[in-house]
Design a protein around this motif. Structure first.
Motif, short mmCIF file in Angstrom:
data_model
loop_
_atom_site.label_atom_id
_atom_site.label_comp_id
_atom_site.label_asym_id
_atom_site.label_seq_id
_atom_site.Cartn_x
_atom_site.Cartn_y
_atom_site.Cartn_z
N PRO A 87 0.80 -1.23 0.00
CA PRO A 87 0.00 0.00 0.00
C PRO A 87 0.83 1.28 0.00
O PRO A 87 0.34 2.34 -0.38
CB PRO A 87 -0.83 -0.11 1.29
N PHE A 88 2.09 1.19 0.39
CA PHE A 88 2.91 2.39 0.47
C PHE A 88 3.60 2.72 -0.86
O PHE A 88 4.19 3.79 -1.00
CB PHE A 88 3.96 2.26 1.57
N VAL A 89 3.54 1.82 -1.83
CA VAL A 89 4.16 2.11 -3.13
C VAL A 89 3.57 3.38 -3.73
O VAL A 89 4.29 4.27 -4.21
CB VAL A 89 3.99 0.92 -4.10
N ALA A 90 2.26 3.50 -3.69
CA ALA A 90 1.60 4.67 -4.27
C ALA A 90 1.77 5.92 -3.40
O ALA A 90 1.64 7.04 -3.89
CB ALA A 90 0.12 4.39 -4.48
N VAL A 91 2.08 5.71 -2.12
CA VAL A 91 2.19 6.84 -1.19
C VAL A 91 3.57 7.48 -1.28
O VAL A 91 3.70 8.71 -1.37
CB VAL A 91 1.91 6.38 0.25
N ILE A 257 -2.11 11.63 14.29
CA ILE A 257 -1.68 12.90 14.89
C ILE A 257 -0.17 13.04 14.81
O ILE A 257 0.36 14.11 14.48
CB ILE A 257 -2.15 12.97 16.35
N ALA A 258 0.55 11.95 15.09
CA ALA A 258 2.01 11.98 15.03
C ALA A 258 2.48 12.33 13.62
O ALA A 258 3.39 13.16 13.43
CB ALA A 258 2.58 10.65 15.47
N ALA A 259 1.87 11.70 12.61
CA ALA A 259 2.26 11.97 11.22
C ALA A 259 2.00 13.43 10.86
O ALA A 259 2.82 14.07 10.20
CB ALA A 259 1.50 11.05 10.28
N ARG A 260 0.87 13.94 11.29
CA ARG A 260 0.54 15.33 10.98
C ARG A 260 1.59 16.28 11.56
O ARG A 260 2.02 17.23 10.90
CB ARG A 260 -0.85 15.66 11.55
N VAL A 309 -3.31 6.97 6.27
CA VAL A 309 -2.95 8.07 7.16
C VAL A 309 -1.81 8.89 6.55
O VAL A 309 -1.88 10.14 6.48
CB VAL A 309 -2.55 7.53 8.54
N CYS A 310 -0.76 8.21 6.12
CA CYS A 310 0.40 8.92 5.58
C CYS A 310 0.08 9.66 4.30
O CYS A 310 0.53 10.80 4.09
CB CYS A 310 1.55 7.93 5.36
N ASP A 311 -0.70 9.03 3.42
CA ASP A 311 -1.06 9.70 2.18
C ASP A 311 -1.83 10.98 2.47
O ASP A 311 -1.58 12.03 1.85
CB ASP A 311 -1.90 8.76 1.32
N ARG A 312 -2.74 10.90 3.41
CA ARG A 312 -3.55 12.06 3.77
C ARG A 312 -2.69 13.19 4.33
O ARG A 312 -2.83 14.35 3.97
CB ARG A 312 -4.61 11.61 4.78
N GLU A 313 -1.77 12.85 5.23
CA GLU A 313 -0.97 13.87 5.89
C GLU A 313 0.13 14.41 4.99
O GLU A 313 0.49 15.59 5.06
CB GLU A 313 -0.37 13.32 7.19
N LEU A 314 0.69 13.57 4.12
CA LEU A 314 1.78 14.02 3.25
C LEU A 314 1.31 15.00 2.18
O LEU A 314 2.13 15.68 1.55
CB LEU A 314 2.47 12.81 2.60
N ARG A 315 0.01 15.08 1.95
CA ARG A 315 -0.50 16.06 1.00
C ARG A 315 -0.16 17.48 1.43
O ARG A 315 -0.11 18.40 0.60
CB ARG A 315 -2.01 15.91 0.83
#
Length: 480
Positions: A87-91, A257-260, A309-315
């Motif tokens: 799932p992280f390939v696209a992220v 929250i941590a990722a954000r 979560v990561c995809d959302r926050e990395l935007r």
């Protein structure tokens, strides 16, 4: 467990079992989530691990003993690599999975970790030495710790580790000094305390402010660390930011929250200093089932949720345009790989019945181990399960506390569990979920030699860490 203010004997009708522990329909049933995939029970009631009866293991290797299901370990390791990479390939092009050496490490396990494609997180020169002995690639090793010595830093840089997670301003200077002495560039990450307190025990919740690890976002300490690294010039290579919010975590809400907050600092560093850090580590500490009340997420579920979560926050890096380079994410499953793969096998020595209320009795089952091979129950009230492992029984379930042989009233292995009422001396008891932080935290208390680690695979058992002996203990004494 409910308690009466005047003591247990004054409580009224609650019995000796805690409320979360259900009365079993079949006290010999094995709950699959508690045991490694290779654990089965035969018609004779005897437990087997990967086809090897525990009675045979006890006869050949003795008790107490840690019994590690190698195929289970390897399959969990592969699952984390595959279910996070996909799932992280696209992220961000994929994800790196770091095995926690502190959970349990020996040369055999380090080799399995290497073969299954994981990276390795070490916290000391000793753990790094294990990796070096098996030829673990330096670029797949991270060195952690809040007080790394000069010798440990030199050892890591000479081996070419892929990251040193720095934890203080003094350490930043120390790493830079050693790097210049060796003529190398030290890859470093900043451990950031993001202010998220995981829903776990205070002693293992590691991201709130008042604790020893990391640079706090509050007050600008994390940015100060980043700037101290950049000020060292070519001696240090700032690889990214690292966070760890705790252990035995059963959902991903805290990671969001941590990722954000990590992404916010990542953006700030890029805007203020023009530096786009290529890595970001969100830690992990995913929970496992120690008792019937625990319901851990699968690696596939965790991977999908963490990727979302990561995809959302990395935007936030570029407002969703996709133009800014995204850091590669790494995670650290912690106990989730080795914890469920191992059981500890004990032999019962004595049994006594203790009146705990006016209408309830608890059986105290003493075994040939205890807090020297599993200190977690005494250290922070960890819960474990157990089962009768050496025979069948049709006796009624009885509330039992499995205790050790040490001279401490807090020497408890399993606080509360139902075992057959006829458990007695000579029986074998198996405790699941002991792969993480049991052998690693073991001691020689009361001059008790530490148990061996027995790896089992395809019907064959072998020693991967031998049993300690009294001679080993006495060999350290200097009497002149």
């Amino acid at each position: 467990m409910r308690a009466h203010e005047a003591g247990a004997l004054h409580a009224d009708g609650y019995g000796a079992a805690p409320h979360w522990l259900p009365y079993p329909n079949d006290v010999m049933e094995l709950l699959p989530q508690l045991w490694s995939k290779g654990v089965t029970r035969g018609d004779d009631g005897v437990l087997a691990v990967a086809g090897v009866p525990v009675t045979q293991i006890a006869e050949e290797f003795g008790t107490a003993a840690y019994v590690l299901d190698e195929d289970d370990f390897r399959s969990r390791a592969r699952a984390f690599v595959e279910d996070f990479t996909r799932p992280f390939v696209a992220v961000c092009g994929g994800a790196d999975v770091y095995y926690a050496g502190k959970a349990f490490l020996c040369t055999a396990v380090a080799r399995w970790v290497m073969e299954e494609g994981l990276c390795l997180d070490v916290c000391s020169g000793g753990e790094l030495a294990v990796a070096q002995r098996v030829g673990f690639p330096g670029e797949r090793i991270g060195l952690h710790g809040n007080n790394k010595s000069v010798a440990e830093i030199r050892q890591a840089l000479e081996h070419g580790v892929g990251r040193i997670v720095v934890d203080s301003l003094e350490e930043i200077e120390r790493v830079a000094t050693v790097a210049r002495e060796l003529g190398v560039v030290a890859p470093v990450m900043v451990r950031v305390t993001v202010g998220v307190e995981a829903h776990t025990h205070e002693f293992i919740a590691t991201a709130h402010e008042d604790q020893k690890f990391g640079f706090s976002l509050a007050g600008g300490a994390a940015m100060e660390a980043v700037e101290a690294i950049l000020a060292q010039g070519d001696a240090l290579d700032l690889r990214g930011l690292h966070s760890h919010i705790g252990s035995q975590i059963f959902d991903v809400s805290g990671f969001e929250i941590a990722a954000r907050r990590l992404v916010g600092l990542h953006v700030e560093v890029a805007e203020r200093h023009g530096v786009h850090m290529p890595e970001m580590d969100l830690g992990g500490g995913y929970g496992i089932a120690y008792t019937s009340e625990h319901d851990p997420m699968t690696p596939a579920h965790l991977g999908a949720d963490m990727a979302a979560v990561c995809d959302r926050e990395l935007r936030a890096l570029d407002g969703g345009t996709g133009e800014a380079p995204r850091p590669r994410i790494s995670i650290e499953p912690g106990r989730a790989i080795v914890g469920p793969s191992t059981l500890t096998l004990y032999e019962v020595g004595t049994v006594k019945q203790v009146q705990v209320t006016h209408d309830a009795v608890r059986a105290y089952v003493s075994v040939d181990g205890g807090m020297s091979d599993n200190v977690r129950t005494a250290l922070y009230g960890a819960d474990y399960s157990c089962t009768l492992a050496s025979r069948a029984s049709e006796a009624a379930p009885a509330v039992t506390r499995v205790v050790g042989k040490h001279c401490e009233s807090g020497d408890i292995v399993v606080m509360d569990e139902f075992l057959p009422a006829d458990v007695g001396p000579g029986d074998l008891i198996a405790v699941p979920g002991t792969g993480a932080y049991c052998r690693s935290l073991s001691s020689q208390y009361n001059h008790t030699p530490r148990p061996p680690v027995i790896a089992v695979r395809d019907g064959r058992a072998r020693v991967i860490v031998r049993r300690e002996t009294i001679e080993d203990i006495l060999a350290l004494d200097v009497d002149e």
